[in-house]
Motif scaffolding. Sequence first.
Motif, PDB file in Angstrom:
ATOM      1  N   SER A   1      -3.690  12.032  -9.126  1.00 55.10           N
ATOM      2  CA  SER A   1      -3.764  10.624  -9.532  1.00 55.10           C
ATOM      3  C   SER A   1      -4.694  10.593 -10.743  1.00 55.10           C
ATOM      4  CB  SER A   1      -4.335   9.753  -8.409  1.00 55.10           C
ATOM      5  OG  SER A   1      -5.745   9.819  -8.409  1.00 55.10           O
TER       6      SER A   1
ATOM      7  N   GLN B   1      -7.451   9.399 -11.055  1.00 58.59           N
ATOM      8  CA  GLN B   1      -8.725   8.912 -10.536  1.00 58.59           C
ATOM      9  C   GLN B   1      -9.909   9.145 -11.479  1.00 58.59           C
ATOM     10  OE1 GLN B   1      -9.114   7.044  -7.878  1.00 58.59           O
ATOM     11  NE2 GLN B   1     -11.282   6.855  -8.383  1.00 58.59           N
TER      12      GLN B   1
ATOM     13  N   ARG C   1       1.804  15.658  -6.230  1.00 61.88           N
ATOM     14  CA  ARG C   1       1.113  16.292  -5.099  1.00 61.88           C
ATOM     15  C   ARG C   1       2.014  17.336  -4.469  1.00 61.88           C
ATOM     16  NH1 ARG C   1      -1.994  10.827  -2.802  1.00 61.88           N
ATOM     17  NH2 ARG C   1      -2.812  10.353  -4.869  1.00 61.88           N
TER      18      ARG C   1
ATOM     19  N   HIS D   1     -11.169   9.093   2.041  1.00 63.80           N
ATOM     20  CA  HIS D   1     -10.345   8.644   0.908  1.00 63.80           C
ATOM     21  C   HIS D   1     -10.424   9.709  -0.186  1.00 63.80           C
ATOM     22  CE1 HIS D   1      -8.095   6.021  -1.616  1.00 63.80           C
ATOM     23  NE2 HIS D   1      -9.094   5.677  -2.394  1.00 63.80           N
TER      24      HIS D   1
ATOM     25  N   ARG E   1     -16.569   2.635  -6.219  1.00 69.80           N
ATOM     26  CA  ARG E   1     -16.935   4.031  -6.485  1.00 69.80           C
ATOM     27  C   ARG E   1     -18.453   4.225  -6.512  1.00 69.80           C
ATOM     28  NH1 ARG E   1     -11.467   4.369  -5.909  1.00 69.80           N
ATOM     29  NH2 ARG E   1     -10.411   3.405  -7.664  1.00 69.80           N
TER      30      ARG E   1
HETATM   31  N1  ASP Z   1      -6.746   7.403  -6.780  1.00 77.75           N
HETATM   32  C1  ASP Z   1      -6.655   6.887  -5.445  1.00 77.75           C
HETATM   33  C2  ASP Z   1      -5.410   7.409  -4.752  1.00 77.75           C
HETATM   34  O1  ASP Z   1      -4.505   7.910  -5.412  1.00 77.75           O
HETATM   35  C3  ASP Z   1      -6.629   5.401  -5.402  1.00 77.75           C
HETATM   36  C4  ASP Z   1      -7.929   4.794  -5.788  1.00 77.75           C
HETATM   37  O2  ASP Z   1      -8.947   5.094  -5.154  1.00 77.75           O
HETATM   38  O3  ASP Z   1      -7.919   3.977  -6.699  1.00 77.75           O
HETATM   39  O4  ASP Z   1      -5.287   7.288  -3.555  1.00 77.75           O
END
Ligand code: ASP
Length: 663
Positions: free
Chosen positions: A252, A254, A276, A510, A551
């Motif tokens: 992602s 992120q 993934r 997470h 975050r």
């Molecule tokens: N990047 C995270 C995910 O793909 C989502 C996020 O925390 O914004 O689950």
Amino acid sequence: MLSCWLSRLCRGFSTPTGRITHPSRDSLSRTLVLSSQGRIPGEGTEGLCPLNEFSSFVARTNTCGELRSSHLGQEVTLCGWIQYRRQNIFLVLRDFHGLVQVVIPQEESAAAVRKILCEAPVESVVQVSGTVISRPPGQENPKMPTGEIEIKVKTAELLNSCKKLPFEVKDFVKKTEALRLQYRYLDLRSFQMQYNLRLRSQMVMKMREYLCNLHGFVDIETPTLFKRTPGGAKEFVIPSREPGKFYCLPQSPQQFKQLLMVGGLDRYFQVARCYRDEGSRPDRQPEFTQIDIEMSFVDQTGIQRLIEGLLQYSWPNDKDPLVVPFPSLTFAEALASYGTDKPDTRFGMKIIDISDVFRNTEVGFLQDALSKPQGTIKAICISEGTYLKRKDLESIRKFAADHFNQEVLPVFPKASRNWNSPVAQSILEEQGSELIRLMEIREDDVVLLTAGEHKKACSVLGKLRLECADLLEARGLVLRDPALFSFLWVVDFPLFLPKEENPGELESAHHPFTAPHPSDIQLLYTEPEKVRSLHYDLVLNGSEIGGGSIRIHDAELQRYILATLLKEDVKLLSHLLQALDFGAPPHGGIALGLDRLICLVTGAPSIRDVIAFPKSFRGHDLMSNAPDSLPPEELKPYHIQVSWPADSEAEKSSLNQPYCPES
Ligand code: ASP
């Protein structure tokens, strides 16, 4: 300087008269008319284009699906595929928009046109010009949106002929998914696929409009050639020309979106492709799309309200409008009531703790459970469960035993069913009335009872709850209204979970950038497994469709969590840790899984049905045969050699052979 580029940027958001564009709800409903999931095959996708400019810049004057009595007498040119032909008199022409009947001219003077239209095979693509006329009285077809008219053809041109097809394109003709994927470009011609992809495009367009035009988000692309980073899903590896060096495809964006916050781009969004390498699961794809969002100076509630507004704004108009705010449950509540962190809240049958009813029980396995420190007795009440057959309940018990090693006991507290086990009978004698009162049991209800440690007992009942709903629906009851969209926020997740492969160690619930709950910060240094986080998930009808968090913006805290608690190599993240030290603003975000969301909105059976070119269950592209082998010379620049497993002779010799798709 600043005011100069800023005002130019703002003018970009404005109408020519200088007013900021805020499309009204009313104008939107005029421009977005999306039809419901149960479309009649052949009905077309009319209503999907806001301004109806379907025929600008091209050879046609109109689409096949748009013609009505109001077009009578008009000279039109249509381009489309031959859907079928009847007795060499009529031909039905199709484009994405719908079907229209064309009359094949019978006069001698039109012999050339007749030849083209009578000889072109089905699915050939033709262009016809002619006049819109009304069908003779009694020959109208009320099932066809264009059923009052037909086209009297003057000229026709065969644009391309179609060879013998591997399957019929018509929606109602069943074909295996492997065949559909192998000839995806033909499968895409179906009205259902056209509808799914066009609805997806419309919703994404509305999301862009909401985020960028109404709320000042900036659409920014982030790299897809990245590097391996700790935590989270497995990444796909891409070789580089430098010996031993590899890129990775990001799972992602992120880190990039957090770095954009450090860069002062304080409202970011992207329709982001993520990758993934997680093996096959029915509702997953190795590459998939997220609506990825990040904001500075925001809290959890801010993100939640933004997403509710976004979904409300982009929601198809033919569905009931969404009611916001969405309800919310904590992770602990979701687990206790539904046995999962993604509860399907379209129906009840919640898990109830009935330990107190059984404190003095004589029943062995219940006594046993309660004598243990974490022992509980839990139950769900299956309303109208007496519709289940004996063999259904047997399969439920077997499922619990095989998958969870848990005993589950069905009890009929009020029904006159006579096949209760002796154990169930003795329960009813002792605790029946208390159970009936506590669980509000009615005549035809069945109770499923289990005992054990809280989490395990809840998990098994959570699975059985869904299993029972499937079984009851198979028996004709409706538990989950297909028109209902039940959104739910799940909040207050634990920050860490025990690692699956080594429960003595911790992993992020997470991802490692999620902030701890402010009330639990001190526990980080004493009992980290008890720390809750500022992580939230969005659930729709029992599927997780989004997740995000506030975050960590403090480099020291981030370093402690990565190095000390998660035992990760912080060097791999030095760029992020350094950035946090250079005045990173507080920030948070979320990502919505677009494929899953659209799949639920369209009611498609699989996420593959809302993706133009998806991978198969095993991660293959059945159309092009990717992933494919490369000859050794082509691997040389990457300093890579394949070490073939012993049993792969066939595969090795298949290099450059024609390919045979998986079935
Ligand atoms: N990047 C995270 C995910 O793909 C989502 C996020 O925390 O914004 O689950």
